[in-house]
Write a protein that holds these residues in place. Structure first.
Motif, PDB file in Angstrom:
ATOM      1  N   CYS A 107      34.645  41.426  34.796  1.00  0.00           N
ATOM      2  CA  CYS A 107      33.377  41.466  35.531  1.00  0.00           C
ATOM      3  C   CYS A 107      32.509  42.631  35.051  1.00  0.00           C
ATOM      4  O   CYS A 107      31.299  42.485  34.863  1.00  0.00           O
ATOM      5  N   ALA A 108      33.145  43.788  34.862  1.00  0.00           N
ATOM      6  CA  ALA A 108      32.389  44.956  34.414  1.00  0.00           C
ATOM      7  C   ALA A 108      31.776  44.728  33.041  1.00  0.00           C
ATOM      8  O   ALA A 108      30.602  45.056  32.805  1.00  0.00           O
ATOM      9  N   VAL A 109      32.550  44.158  32.135  1.00  0.00           N
ATOM     10  CA  VAL A 109      32.041  43.901  30.791  1.00  0.00           C
ATOM     11  C   VAL A 109      30.890  42.902  30.836  1.00  0.00           C
ATOM     12  O   VAL A 109      29.844  43.095  30.170  1.00  0.00           O
ATOM     13  N   MET A 110      31.030  41.835  31.622  1.00  0.00           N
ATOM     14  CA  MET A 110      29.989  40.819  31.680  1.00  0.00           C
ATOM     15  C   MET A 110      28.698  41.371  32.276  1.00  0.00           C
ATOM     16  O   MET A 110      27.600  41.132  31.747  1.00  0.00           O
ATOM     17  N   MET A 111      28.797  42.120  33.372  1.00  0.00           N
ATOM     18  CA  MET A 111      27.588  42.563  34.065  1.00  0.00           C
ATOM     19  C   MET A 111      26.952  43.790  33.414  1.00  0.00           C
ATOM     20  O   MET A 111      25.720  43.904  33.360  1.00  0.00           O
ATOM     21  N   MET A 155      52.341  40.278  33.918  1.00  0.00           N
ATOM     22  CA  MET A 155      51.961  41.632  34.297  1.00  0.00           C
ATOM     23  C   MET A 155      51.675  42.486  33.067  1.00  0.00           C
ATOM     24  O   MET A 155      50.671  43.203  33.001  1.00  0.00           O
ATOM     25  N   LEU A 156      52.542  42.377  32.061  1.00  0.00           N
ATOM     26  CA  LEU A 156      52.334  43.135  30.828  1.00  0.00           C
ATOM     27  C   LEU A 156      51.116  42.623  30.064  1.00  0.00           C
ATOM     28  O   LEU A 156      50.320  43.403  29.530  1.00  0.00           O
ATOM     29  N   LEU A 157      50.974  41.293  30.026  1.00  0.00           N
ATOM     30  CA  LEU A 157      49.869  40.687  29.275  1.00  0.00           C
ATOM     31  C   LEU A 157      48.513  41.083  29.855  1.00  0.00           C
ATOM     32  O   LEU A 157      47.606  41.521  29.125  1.00  0.00           O
ATOM     33  N   PHE A 158      48.356  40.948  31.175  1.00  0.00           N
ATOM     34  CA  PHE A 158      47.053  41.229  31.793  1.00  0.00           C
ATOM     35  C   PHE A 158      46.758  42.726  31.823  1.00  0.00           C
ATOM     36  O   PHE A 158      45.594  43.128  31.717  1.00  0.00           O
ATOM     37  N   ARG A 159      47.812  43.556  31.953  1.00  0.00           N
ATOM     38  CA  ARG A 159      47.570  44.993  31.908  1.00  0.00           C
ATOM     39  C   ARG A 159      47.109  45.401  30.512  1.00  0.00           C
ATOM     40  O   ARG A 159      46.194  46.232  30.353  1.00  0.00           O
ATOM     41  N   GLY A 160      47.720  44.817  29.481  1.00  0.00           N
ATOM     42  CA  GLY A 160      47.264  45.079  28.126  1.00  0.00           C
ATOM     43  C   GLY A 160      45.861  44.582  27.895  1.00  0.00           C
ATOM     44  O   GLY A 160      45.055  45.243  27.218  1.00  0.00           O
ATOM     45  N   GLY A 161      45.519  43.405  28.452  1.00  0.00           N
ATOM     46  CA  GLY A 161      44.165  42.885  28.319  1.00  0.00           C
ATOM     47  C   GLY A 161      43.137  43.797  28.971  1.00  0.00           C
ATOM     48  O   GLY A 161      42.024  43.961  28.449  1.00  0.00           O
ATOM     49  N   THR A 162      43.507  44.397  30.102  1.00  0.00           N
ATOM     50  CA  THR A 162      42.605  45.349  30.759  1.00  0.00           C
ATOM     51  C   THR A 162      42.336  46.555  29.873  1.00  0.00           C
ATOM     52  O   THR A 162      41.190  47.009  29.740  1.00  0.00           O
ATOM     53  N   GLN A 163      43.386  47.064  29.236  1.00  0.00           N
ATOM     54  CA  GLN A 163      43.220  48.204  28.353  1.00  0.00           C
ATOM     55  C   GLN A 163      42.368  47.841  27.133  1.00  0.00           C
ATOM     56  O   GLN A 163      41.568  48.667  26.651  1.00  0.00           O
ATOM     57  N   ILE A 164      42.515  46.606  26.639  1.00  0.00           N
ATOM     58  CA  ILE A 164      41.707  46.176  25.492  1.00  0.00           C
ATOM     59  C   ILE A 164      40.229  46.102  25.872  1.00  0.00           C
ATOM     60  O   ILE A 164      39.349  46.530  25.109  1.00  0.00           O
ATOM     61  N   LEU A 165      39.944  45.576  27.064  1.00  0.00           N
ATOM     62  CA  LEU A 165      38.548  45.434  27.496  1.00  0.00           C
ATOM     63  C   LEU A 165      37.889  46.775  27.785  1.00  0.00           C
ATOM     64  O   LEU A 165      36.715  46.985  27.449  1.00  0.00           O
ATOM     65  N   LEU A 166      38.633  47.693  28.406  1.00  0.00           N
ATOM     66  CA  LEU A 166      38.025  48.942  28.868  1.00  0.00           C
ATOM     67  C   LEU A 166      38.431  50.162  28.057  1.00  0.00           C
ATOM     68  O   LEU A 166      37.692  51.149  28.022  1.00  0.00           O
ATOM     69  N   GLY A 167      39.610  50.110  27.435  1.00  0.00           N
ATOM     70  CA  GLY A 167      40.110  51.319  26.784  1.00  0.00           C
ATOM     71  C   GLY A 167      40.401  52.383  27.827  1.00  0.00           C
ATOM     72  O   GLY A 167      41.092  52.155  28.796  1.00  0.00           O
ATOM     73  N   LEU A 328      34.639  49.947  44.333  1.00  0.00           N
ATOM     74  CA  LEU A 328      34.552  51.123  43.464  1.00  0.00           C
ATOM     75  C   LEU A 328      33.206  51.237  42.760  1.00  0.00           C
ATOM     76  O   LEU A 328      32.831  52.299  42.289  1.00  0.00           O
ATOM     77  N   ASN A 329      32.497  50.105  42.642  1.00  0.00           N
ATOM     78  CA  ASN A 329      31.241  50.025  41.887  1.00  0.00           C
ATOM     79  C   ASN A 329      31.469  50.348  40.414  1.00  0.00           C
ATOM     80  O   ASN A 329      30.609  50.911  39.738  1.00  0.00           O
ATOM     81  N   ALA A 330      32.660  49.984  39.917  1.00  0.00           N
ATOM     82  CA  ALA A 330      32.980  50.223  38.507  1.00  0.00           C
ATOM     83  C   ALA A 330      34.258  49.485  38.157  1.00  0.00           C
ATOM     84  O   ALA A 330      35.095  49.202  39.021  1.00  0.00           O
ATOM     85  N   GLY A 331      34.407  49.148  36.887  1.00  0.00           N
ATOM     86  CA  GLY A 331      35.667  48.636  36.379  1.00  0.00           C
ATOM     87  C   GLY A 331      36.442  49.778  35.752  1.00  0.00           C
ATOM     88  O   GLY A 331      35.936  50.466  34.862  1.00  0.00           O
ATOM     89  N   VAL A 332      37.665  49.999  36.227  1.00  0.00           N
ATOM     90  CA  VAL A 332      38.462  51.144  35.768  1.00  0.00           C
ATOM     91  C   VAL A 332      39.790  50.648  35.216  1.00  0.00           C
ATOM     92  O   VAL A 332      40.340  49.656  35.703  1.00  0.00           O
ATOM     93  N   PRO A 333      40.359  51.327  34.205  1.00  0.00           N
ATOM     94  CA  PRO A 333      41.617  50.876  33.605  1.00  0.00           C
ATOM     95  C   PRO A 333      42.795  50.934  34.574  1.00  0.00           C
ATOM     96  O   PRO A 333      43.739  50.167  34.435  1.00  0.00           O
ATOM     97  N   GLN A 334      42.754  51.849  35.555  1.00  0.00           N
ATOM     98  CA  GLN A 334      43.883  52.013  36.470  1.00  0.00           C
ATOM     99  C   GLN A 334      43.841  51.054  37.648  1.00  0.00           C
ATOM    100  O   GLN A 334      44.702  51.125  38.541  1.00  0.00           O
ATOM    101  N   ALA A 335      42.870  50.164  37.699  1.00  0.00           N
ATOM    102  CA  ALA A 335      42.757  49.235  38.826  1.00  0.00           C
ATOM    103  C   ALA A 335      44.006  48.370  38.946  1.00  0.00           C
ATOM    104  O   ALA A 335      44.647  48.030  37.954  1.00  0.00           O
ATOM    105  N   GLY A 336      44.339  48.030  40.174  1.00  0.00           N
ATOM    106  CA  GLY A 336      45.447  47.105  40.412  1.00  0.00           C
ATOM    107  C   GLY A 336      46.829  47.719  40.372  1.00  0.00           C
ATOM    108  O   GLY A 336      47.821  46.990  40.534  1.00  0.00           O
ATOM    109  N   THR A 337      46.934  49.028  40.192  1.00  0.00           N
ATOM    110  CA  THR A 337      48.252  49.654  40.111  1.00  0.00           C
ATOM    111  C   THR A 337      48.993  49.506  41.437  1.00  0.00           C
ATOM    112  O   THR A 337      48.485  49.896  42.492  1.00  0.00           O
TER     113      THR A 337
END
Length: 412
Positions: A107-111, A155-167, A328-337
Motif C-alpha cells: 500500500c505504501a509503495v502504491m500510494m 511467514m518467511l516469504l512475506f517477511r522477505g517480500g516486505t524487506q524487498i519492498l521497503l528495505g 501509523l500513517n506509514a509503511g514500516v519494515p517492522q510491521a506485523g511483528t
C-alpha cells in the motif's frame, strides 16, 4: 352394594418436598457447567476490567482510553476473527503477521511512490491478500502439505517480500481518506447535545438486534429439542448484555463517537458470526474440524472448504495490514511483528480448541479484548513489557488448560 375403596392422596413428606428445590438447583448447576466454556472468558474479561479500573483509579474506562483501546487492538481483532475460523477447521496460520506487513508495504509503495489513488490501492491490497491466501490454501488443501509447514514458509516469504519492498526505510504519509480507515470517526448529526447522537442511535439499534437474535436462537434451539439456558439465567444474560451495550455506547458517545474501525469490526463480527452459525459453509468448517473423515463421508467437500478458509484468512490479514498502516500513517519494515502470536492467543483464550471443531467468532473478539485490556491496563499501572509477556503467557496457558479440563470432565 359395596363401593370401591378410594385412595387418599398422600401429602409429600419432608424428604420428598426437598427434592424439588434440589432438582432446580441441580439444573442450574448443570446449565452453568455446560455454558462455562462459552461464558467463562466473558466473565474473566469483566473481572479484568474491574481489577484494572480500580488499580488505575478509574483511568481504564475513561472515554478517551476506551476509544484508544479499540484503535490499538483493531488489527489484532481482525486477525483473530480469521484465525478462529482457521483453527475451527483444524489448521493454523503462522503467516498472517508477515502477510499484513507485506500488504501494508505494498500500500505504501502504491500510494507514495506510484501515486495510485488510495481507494484503488485499498482494493488491490485486498486482492493481494486473497491471492496470497489462495496460494497457501492450494498447497494445504489440494497438495496435502500440513498448514504449519506451508504457513511457516509463507511467514518467511512475506517477511522477505516486505524487506524487498521497503528495505530499511519507512514510506509515508498517506492520503487523509486512507488514514481515516483507522483514525476516523462517524460524523455528528442531529441537535447539539453532550453526546454523539449517531452513536446513541446505533447503540440502541445494536441492543435491539442482539436481544431479538438471542430470543430467536433460544426458540430455534427449543424447536429442535436442544438444551437451552433456564429462563431465569436467560433473562439475567439478556439484562447483563443490555447493561454492557448501553454502558459501552454511553462511553463512546461521551467522547467522539464510534470510530470507523469499530464499525468495520462490528460488520465483520455480525457477518462472520452469521456465516459460521447459519450458513452451510460455516457448518462444513465445524464438521471438518470436528471429524474430517466423517465430514468427507457426509459429502463435505473438504478441499474446497479448506481452500476458502485460507483465502478468507488472506483477505483478513490484508485488511489488518491496511488498518495498521493507516494508524501509523506509514509503511514500516517492522510491521506485523508477533501479530500471528497475538491472533492465535486471542483465538485460544476465546474458546478455540487445539483439536478443531470448537469456537465462535464472538469468542475470538473476547479473547482479543482480554489481551488488549491486559496490555493497556498493565501499561497504565507501569508494569514493564517483560513482565507483561510473562503474565500473558500464563493467561494463555490457563485458557488452554481450562479447555483440557473441560474435555476431561465431559469425557468422564
Amino acid at each position: 352394594m359395596s363401593q370401591a375403596p378410594t385412595e387418599t392422596p398422600q401429602r409429600p413428606t419432608p424428604a420428598t418436598a426437598a427434592v424439588l428445590p434440589a432438582t432446580t438447583g441441580t439444573l442450574l448447576l448443570d446449565a452453568a457447567r455446560r455454558n462455562m466454556r462459552q461464558y467463562g472468558m466473558l466473565i474473566a474479561l469483566g473481572l479484568i476490567v474491574v481489577l484494572f479500573e480500580i488499580w488505575t483509579d478509574g483511568v481504564l474506562l475513561k472515554p478517551n482510553n476506551v476509544t484508544n483501546l479499540v484503535l490499538q487492538n483493531s488489527y489484532i481483532l481482525v486477525l483473530a476473527i480469521g484465525m478462529m475460523i482457521v483453527i475451527i477447521a483444524g489448521h493454523i496460520d503462522l503467516s498472517v503477521g508477515s502477510l499484513a506487513a507485506f500488504v501494508s508495504a505494498a500500500c505504501a509503495v502504491m500510494m507514495v511512490e506510484q501515486d495510485v489513488p488510495w481507494v484503488l490501492a485499498l482494493v488491490l491490497a485486498l486482492v493481494v491478500g486473497a491471492v496470497a491466501g489462495a496460494w497457501q490454501g492450494f498447497w494445504i488443501a489440494y497438495v496435502g502439505i500440513p498448514s504449519f509447514i506451508v504457513t511457516l514458509a509463507g511467514m518467511l516469504l512475506f517477511r522477505g517480500g516486505t524487506q524487498i519492498l521497503l528495505g530499511s526505510r519507512s514510506l509515508g504519509p498517506f492520503p487523509e481518506g486512507f488514514q481515516k480507515i483507522s483514525t476516523g470517526y462517524l460524523p455528528e448529526v442531529g441537535p447539539q447535545t453532550n453526546y454523539h447522537n449517531l452513536t446513541l442511535l446505533m447503540g440502541l439499534g445494536l441492543l435491539a438486534f442482539a436481544l431479538i437474535q438471542e430470543v430467536r436462537d433460544r426458540r430455534r434451539q427449543q424447536r429442535y429439542g436442544l438444551d437451552v439456558l433456564p429462563r431465569n439465567l436467560f433473562l439475567a444474560k439478556c439484562v447483563a448484555m443490555g447493561a454492557a451495550v448501553l454502558a459501552f455506547t454511553m462511553t463512546l458517545a461521551s467522547y467522539r463517537g464510534v470510530p470507523v474501525v469499530l464499525l468495520l469490526l462490528a460488520v465483520l463480527l455480525m457477518g462472520f458470526g452469521y456465516v459460521m452459525r447459519n450458513a452451510i459453509v460455516g457448518r462444513h468448517v465445524y464438521a471438518l474440524g470436528g471429524n474430517r473423515a466423517a465430514a468427507k463421508l457426509s459429502g463435505v467437500k473438504d478441499q474446497r472448504v479448506t481452500f476458502l478458509v485460507f483465502v478468507n484468512m488472506g483477505v483478513l490479514a490484508a485488511l489488518a495490514g491496511i488498518v495498521y498502516a493507516a494508524r501509523l500513517n506509514a509503511g514500516v519494515p517492522q510491521a506485523g511483528t508477533n501479530f500471528e502470536l497475538e491472533a492465535i492467543a486471542a483465538a485460544f483464550i476465546g474458546g478455540a480448541s487445539m483439536s478443531g471443531g470448537v469456537g465462535t467468532v464472538f469468542g475470538a473478539i473476547i479473547g482479543g479484548l482480554v489481551l488488549g485490556v491486559l496490555n493497556n491496563g498493565m501499561s497504565l499501572v507501569g508494569i514493564g513489557t517483560d513482565y507483561q509477556q510473562v503474565i500473558k503467557g500464563f493467561v494463555l496457558l490457563a485458557a488452554v488448560g481450562f479447555d483440557v479440563y473441560n474435555k476431561r470432565k465431559a469425557g468422564s
